[in-house]
Design an enzyme around this catalytic site. Structure first.
Site, short mmCIF file in Angstrom:
data_model
loop_
_atom_site.label_atom_id
_atom_site.label_comp_id
_atom_site.label_asym_id
_atom_site.label_seq_id
_atom_site.Cartn_x
_atom_site.Cartn_y
_atom_site.Cartn_z
N HIS A 256 0.85 -1.19 0.00
CA HIS A 256 0.00 0.00 0.00
C HIS A 256 0.88 1.24 0.00
O HIS A 256 1.96 1.22 0.58
CB HIS A 256 -0.90 0.01 1.25
CG HIS A 256 -2.08 0.91 1.10
ND1 HIS A 256 -2.02 2.25 1.42
CD2 HIS A 256 -3.33 0.69 0.62
CE1 HIS A 256 -3.20 2.80 1.15
NE2 HIS A 256 -4.00 1.87 0.66
N GLU A 314 -7.85 -5.35 -0.18
CA GLU A 314 -8.41 -6.14 -1.28
C GLU A 314 -8.33 -7.64 -1.05
O GLU A 314 -9.10 -8.41 -1.61
CB GLU A 314 -7.70 -5.79 -2.61
CG GLU A 314 -7.67 -4.32 -2.94
CD GLU A 314 -9.04 -3.74 -3.24
OE1 GLU A 314 -10.05 -4.42 -2.98
OE2 GLU A 314 -9.11 -2.61 -3.71
C1 COA Z 1 -0.72 -0.74 -3.83
C2 COA Z 1 0.53 -0.45 -4.65
C3 COA Z 1 0.11 0.00 -6.05
C4 COA Z 1 1.31 0.67 -3.96
O1 COA Z 1 2.32 1.06 -4.82
P1 COA Z 1 3.51 2.05 -4.40
O2 COA Z 1 3.16 2.83 -3.19
O3 COA Z 1 3.86 2.80 -5.60
O4 COA Z 1 4.59 1.04 -3.95
P2 COA Z 1 5.85 0.72 -4.84
O5 COA Z 1 5.35 0.25 -6.16
O6 COA Z 1 6.71 1.91 -4.76
O7 COA Z 1 6.51 -0.47 -4.10
C5 COA Z 1 7.86 -0.48 -3.87
C6 COA Z 1 8.43 -1.79 -4.21
O8 COA Z 1 7.70 -2.83 -3.62
C7 COA Z 1 7.23 -3.72 -4.63
N1 COA Z 1 5.86 -4.09 -4.32
C8 COA Z 1 4.90 -3.29 -3.86
N2 COA Z 1 3.76 -3.99 -3.69
C9 COA Z 1 4.05 -5.23 -4.09
C10 COA Z 1 3.29 -6.41 -4.18
N3 COA Z 1 2.00 -6.42 -3.84
N4 COA Z 1 3.88 -7.52 -4.63
C11 COA Z 1 5.17 -7.54 -4.99
N5 COA Z 1 5.94 -6.44 -4.92
C12 COA Z 1 5.39 -5.31 -4.48
C13 COA Z 1 7.27 -2.95 -5.92
O9 COA Z 1 7.45 -3.82 -7.02
C14 COA Z 1 8.41 -2.04 -5.73
O10 COA Z 1 9.59 -2.70 -6.03
P3 COA Z 1 10.68 -2.05 -6.99
O11 COA Z 1 11.10 -0.81 -6.25
O12 COA Z 1 11.70 -3.10 -7.13
O13 COA Z 1 9.93 -1.74 -8.26
C15 COA Z 1 1.43 -1.71 -4.71
O14 COA Z 1 1.75 -2.14 -3.42
C16 COA Z 1 0.76 -2.84 -5.50
O15 COA Z 1 0.88 -2.90 -6.72
N6 COA Z 1 0.06 -3.79 -4.78
C17 COA Z 1 -0.63 -4.86 -5.48
C18 COA Z 1 -1.97 -4.35 -6.02
C19 COA Z 1 -3.00 -4.15 -4.95
O16 COA Z 1 -3.20 -4.99 -4.08
N7 COA Z 1 -3.68 -2.99 -5.02
C20 COA Z 1 -4.72 -2.64 -4.09
C21 COA Z 1 -4.29 -1.49 -3.23
S1 COA Z 1 -5.44 -1.19 -1.92
#
Ligand code: COA
Length: 377
Positions: A256, A314
């Site tokens: 998140h 979720e």
């Molecule tokens: C929610 C979400 C979009 C937040 O994104 P964010 O704040 O931009 O977090 P980041 O993408 O910066 O995450 C940092 C790192 O953790 C990783 N990461 C974050 N969530 C992850 C997950 N669910 N599974 C695997 N890796 C994850 C990213 O790949 C990133 O790695 P990198 O720096 O090597 O690219 C992200 O956690 C995600 O895609 N989760 C899965 C989708 C989901 O459940 N969405 C519902 C949200 S309520």
């Protein structure tokens, strides 16, 4: 300064909700989410968010009546839904298309409490759109909304054609209450950006639906449940999840932007799911989900030790909605039905701020190029 993903940027002041990512706390209009989600009706929560105070019994009855009176769809909306069903358009896309046809010209004015009728018409019609579309898509007779049913029971009734039990209504209502508002998430921000240009409510909501649809925002629960089904047995979880992480894929239902601890809504939803599955007498899926969660959180800590990637709303949404026999295709539309209340509240707040939301970009392309006539390229 460039902030990728606008991380850490505060772009609005709001009285609607506070997301405390370190403490794992969510406050909605003054109330911690766990205080009301499992006991309140969705109408009470909507009223609270829009008015900033709980309704009295009379105010609630009037509010419910006003919503029930606005459930019917115009012919143009029905025509769009029929055309979309004929082409097997996914429900979330159909919701976006149909939302754009809502004509709010005829619903001017406010309730005696000062709630704009156009706001009421939107939240009243979203469930009718989703219920009607689901029936059309499955070649089943459309079920007319029932004014004697509350918001949540009517939604279930229109989808299934059967009056739901109190337990099922309570389960869905708990979910709807949990996701009604959540700070400046991507879809809410979208709605505020559109509103800040002076555009209308329907445009803001249509944009917000588009943002919610994405798998990184509201589209995660379906894939999260698919993942659990693919794992099938707790013994397979580690190998399956490791393979995904090795391929740099994201685990849906985890991570998140704001929460660094377990999302507080997870507790509420997992408790609601547990009650539901216990009553049905089959805990296999519930236990599998809990096992997969443990392995996923452990592996995410191993692969991303610098982040603190925890379970998000979720993951247990998927379990709860599945337990309610909600079709997977309707998970995100149900999210939109609830979040529309939050979007509308944010649009109202945004309208009071006359400043257009207009960030800047940093140019990184070439400069001083010379134009080449087409015949010389
Ligand atoms: C929610 C979400 C979009 C937040 O994104 P964010 O704040 O931009 O977090 P980041 O993408 O910066 O995450 C940092 C790192 O953790 C990783 N990461 C974050 N969530 C992850 C997950 N669910 N599974 C695997 N890796 C994850 C990213 O790949 C990133 O790695 P990198 O720096 O090597 O690219 C992200 O956690 C995600 O895609 N989760 C899965 C989708 C989901 O459940 N969405 C519902 C949200 S309520």
């Amino acid at each position: 300064m460039f902030f990728p993903g606008l991380v850490g940027v505060i772009a609005a002041r709001t009285r609607l909700s506070e997301v405390d990512g370190k403490a794992g706390r969510l406050i909605i209009s003054g109330y911690p989410v766990e205080e009301f989600a499992g006991v309140a009706t969705f109408e009470e929560v909507a009223y609270l968010l829009w008015k900033g105070a709980l309704p009295t019994a009379q105010q609630l009855a009037d509010f419910r009546g006003a919503i029930a009176a606005e459930r019917a769809l115009a012919t143009v909306t029905l025509d769009v839904l029929k055309a979309a069903a004929g082409k097997d358009i996914p429900p979330m896309t159909a919701l976006r298309m149909a939302a754009g046809t809502l004509d709010l010209q005829t619903v001017k004015g406010t309730t005696p409490d000062g709630i704009p009728l156009e706001n009421i018409a939107v939240i009243a019609r979203f469930p009718t759109i989703v219920g009607t579309y689901w029936r059309l898509l499955n070649d089943e007779p459309v079920v007319e909304p029932r004014a004697d049913l509350g918001f949540t029971a009517n939604l279930l009734y229109m989808i299934t054609g059967q009056e739901p039990s109190e337990e099922r209504t309570r389960g869905l209502e708990t979910y709807l209450n949990c996701v009604v508002d959540h700070g400046l998430n991507a879809s809410t921000f979208t709605a505020r950006v559109i509103t800040s240009t002076g555009s209308d409510l329907i445009s803001a909501l249509t944009g917000a639906i588009g943002a919610l649809k994405g798998p990184l925002h509201g589209g995660a629960p379906g894939p999260a449940l698919d993942m659990v089904f693919e794992i099938g047995d707790a013994a397979n979880a580690e190998a399956y999840l490791r393979a995904k992480l090795d391929r740099k894929e994201r685990l849906m239902g985890f991570g998140h932007r704001i929460y660094r601890v377990r999302d507080p809504r997870v507790e509420v939803l997992s408790a609601a799911a547990k009650r539901l599955y216990e009553r049905d007498g089959d805990m296999r899926l519930y236990n599998l989900v809990a096992d997969v969660e443990k392995v996923a959180v452990r592996l995410l800590a191993e692969y991303y030790p610098q982040r603190s990637l925890q379970t998000n709303v979720e993951f247990y949404t998927a379990l709860l909605l599945h337990g309610l026999a909600m079709p997977m295709e309707l998970f995100t539309p149900c999210f939109a039905i609830s979040r529309a209340v939050g979007w509308i509240a944010h649009c109202q707040e945004q309208r009071k701020d006359s400043r257009i939301i207009r960030p800047e970009s940093e140019y990184e392309g070439p400069r001083d190029m010379r134009w080449v006539p087409i015949e010389a390229r």
